[in-house]
Scaffold this active site. Sequence first.
Site, PDB file in Angstrom:
ATOM      1  CG  ASN A  51      -1.910   1.165   1.201  1.00  0.00           C
ATOM      2  OD1 ASN A  51      -2.508   1.441   0.156  1.00  0.00           O
ATOM      3  ND2 ASN A  51      -2.074   1.841   2.317  1.00  0.00           N
ATOM      4  CG  HIS A 103      -0.740   6.371   4.653  1.00  0.00           C
ATOM      5  ND1 HIS A 103      -2.121   6.456   4.644  1.00  0.00           N
ATOM      6  CD2 HIS A 103      -0.319   7.184   5.649  1.00  0.00           C
ATOM      7  CE1 HIS A 103      -2.505   7.271   5.611  1.00  0.00           C
ATOM      8  NE2 HIS A 103      -1.432   7.727   6.228  1.00  0.00           N
ATOM      9  CB  SER A 145       5.074   5.533   4.091  1.00  0.00           C
ATOM     10  OG  SER A 145       5.490   6.601   4.913  1.00  0.00           O
ATOM     11  CG  ASP A 158      -2.903   3.760   6.815  1.00  0.00           C
ATOM     12  OD1 ASP A 158      -2.941   3.138   5.740  1.00  0.00           O
ATOM     13  OD2 ASP A 158      -3.684   4.694   7.079  1.00  0.00           O
TER      14      ASP A 158
END
Length: 217
Positions: free
Chosen positions: A108, A110, A137, A146
């Site tokens: 992912n 973020h 990030s 997260d």
Amino acid sequence: MTFPIVVLISGSGSNLQALIDQSLQGNLNVEICAVISNKADAFGLQRAQKAGIPTHTLDHKSFDSREAFDEQLKLIIDQYQPRLVVLAGFMRILTETFAQHYEGRMLNIHPSLLPKYKGLNTHQRAIDAGEKEHGVSVHFVSAELDAGAVILQASCPIEKTETADTLASKIHSYEHIIYPLAVKWFSEERLAYKQGTAVLDGKILAESGVMYHPDLI
């Protein structure tokens, strides 16, 4: 032999486009087997179709529970047998079962310097807190929002006249650099996930991962 990945989106798909572009330019040896969106009007679906990539829409509102949605999403993903799942602006909180199914092979991106500012509205929150710098990030996905092991970050200064919009624009430019780079590392088997940590070239990364600079390859 190309490295199969599946990309999940909810919106414009600019990070998807960065992956497509890097692949077409020969900088990223991956095959985007499918793009899946939980929103039928996501512009990223058009980006995928233009590139000849199969697309799927799975409306989360059609499901009675988060678990039911995630189970159907998993079935769609797994038919492509990807070695990596890439969340590119996929605005869904994933269930623990789903996260565990793809543990160590789901990334992912973020818009903050994790572990700071998890969740939404990160740019305004950083400005309101008087931060001197902000960033983005790339991390492995875990069951906690997260909170997975950070792989790669990029940062930029917050100017006195900064707004959430101007800051978001600067951060986006870094997103389109570091996300393909992290995917490249994973596809080349330089990057791995071991016992809750990110490992690059055999070395366990610090909590903040690697900080991007132009000479980084």
